[in-house]
Design an enzyme around this catalytic site. Sequence first.
Site, PDB file in Angstrom:
ATOM      1  N   GLU A  38       0.853  -1.196   0.000  1.00 37.52           N
ATOM      2  CA  GLU A  38       0.000   0.000   0.000  1.00 37.52           C
ATOM      3  C   GLU A  38       0.893   1.253   0.000  1.00 37.52           C
ATOM      4  OE1 GLU A  38      -1.966   0.028   3.798  1.00 37.52           O
ATOM      5  OE2 GLU A  38      -3.400   1.606   3.241  1.00 37.52           O
ATOM      6  N   LYS A 109      -9.364   2.159  -1.818  1.00 35.74           N
ATOM      7  CA  LYS A 109      -9.583   1.476  -0.527  1.00 35.74           C
ATOM      8  C   LYS A 109     -10.943   1.820   0.076  1.00 35.74           C
ATOM      9  CE  LYS A 109      -7.056   0.615   3.827  1.00 35.74           C
ATOM     10  NZ  LYS A 109      -5.830   0.990   4.587  1.00 35.74           N
ATOM     11  N   CYS A 142      -4.909  -3.441   2.530  1.00 37.72           N
ATOM     12  CA  CYS A 142      -4.656  -3.539   3.967  1.00 37.72           C
ATOM     13  C   CYS A 142      -5.904  -3.804   4.805  1.00 37.72           C
ATOM     14  CB  CYS A 142      -3.899  -2.298   4.437  1.00 37.72           C
ATOM     15  SG  CYS A 142      -2.862  -2.685   5.859  1.00 37.72           S
TER      16      CYS A 142
HETATM   17  C1  ACM Z   1      -3.814  -0.198   7.247  1.00 37.05           C
HETATM   18  O1  ACM Z   1      -4.935  -0.377   6.767  1.00 37.05           O
HETATM   19  N1  ACM Z   1      -2.819   0.315   6.555  1.00 37.05           N
HETATM   20  C2  ACM Z   1      -3.529  -0.599   8.622  1.00 37.05           C
END
Ligand code: ACM
Length: 280
Positions: A38, A109, A142
């Site tokens: 990420e 995301k 993530c």
């Molecule tokens: C995250 O979602 N980078 C912990």
Amino acid sequence: MRIAYVQMKIGFGDKEANLRHAADLIAACPADLYVLPELCNTGYLFASRRQTQDLAEAIPQGPTCEFYAGLARRHNCYLVAGMAEKCAHSLFNSAALFGPHGYIDVYRKIHLFDEEKICFDPGDKPWRIHDLGMARIGMMICFDWMFPEAMRTLALAGADIVCHAANLVMPYCQDAMITRCLENGVFAVTANRVGQDIQGEKSLSFTGKSQIVAPRGVLLHRAGEREPAVFAMEIDPVLARNKLINSRNDLLGDRRPEFYRVSSNPDEPEPNVGRLRGGR
Ligand code: ACM
């Protein structure tokens, strides 16, 4: 098909060095599909939305996309890489997919973690699956791991491999992903960071242990916690299309969605209550 994670050590804001680091790791290990962490061109711990805005780029017009598209072309491969995306007045924590012919798509995301809620807007597009010919892939970023609906959605849409770009700070995800792969019958490649981001008084340490997991919840390979690493292995993505656990149980086919709730709002009617009352 050879799939790989690229576990990186990232310098905050040093895009040039970070992209070079990614390119060096990729060049050292041939694969068909690479998953990078990420936000791996910029680093993770932004001081403010303003700083995020300064480091974010347009996808696919920005220089980072141009760099990754060139890498994918040169190595005749696919790659998924996380980056901060600027789109009109919105800022997204995104992952972009590139292939031998350049940019393919972006995933924004959906489940933002902690202070990401200050620096980014939540993803605004549904999950999509990409058929690369050798496999169907989906992307998640993530903290999406914490929501079983994320990987279930990708599995129901036909993903063989989930490309999971991560900057993990809590200790749970790597083991949880084994269950996600078991319950969905898919492969997952989690690419995490090592090292730290420091912003004034604040710091975050990233947990490494990037990994590749197979459909029966088999951990095929896991990296160490501290060092950058790249690892590729041969898999057969078609194994993810057999959802049978035994001759009578099918992971997706045996689901009973008419009994499942998707909302915790007590005022919302159960989605298929009419169908239940009326019998099957
Ligand atoms: C995250 O979602 N980078 C912990």
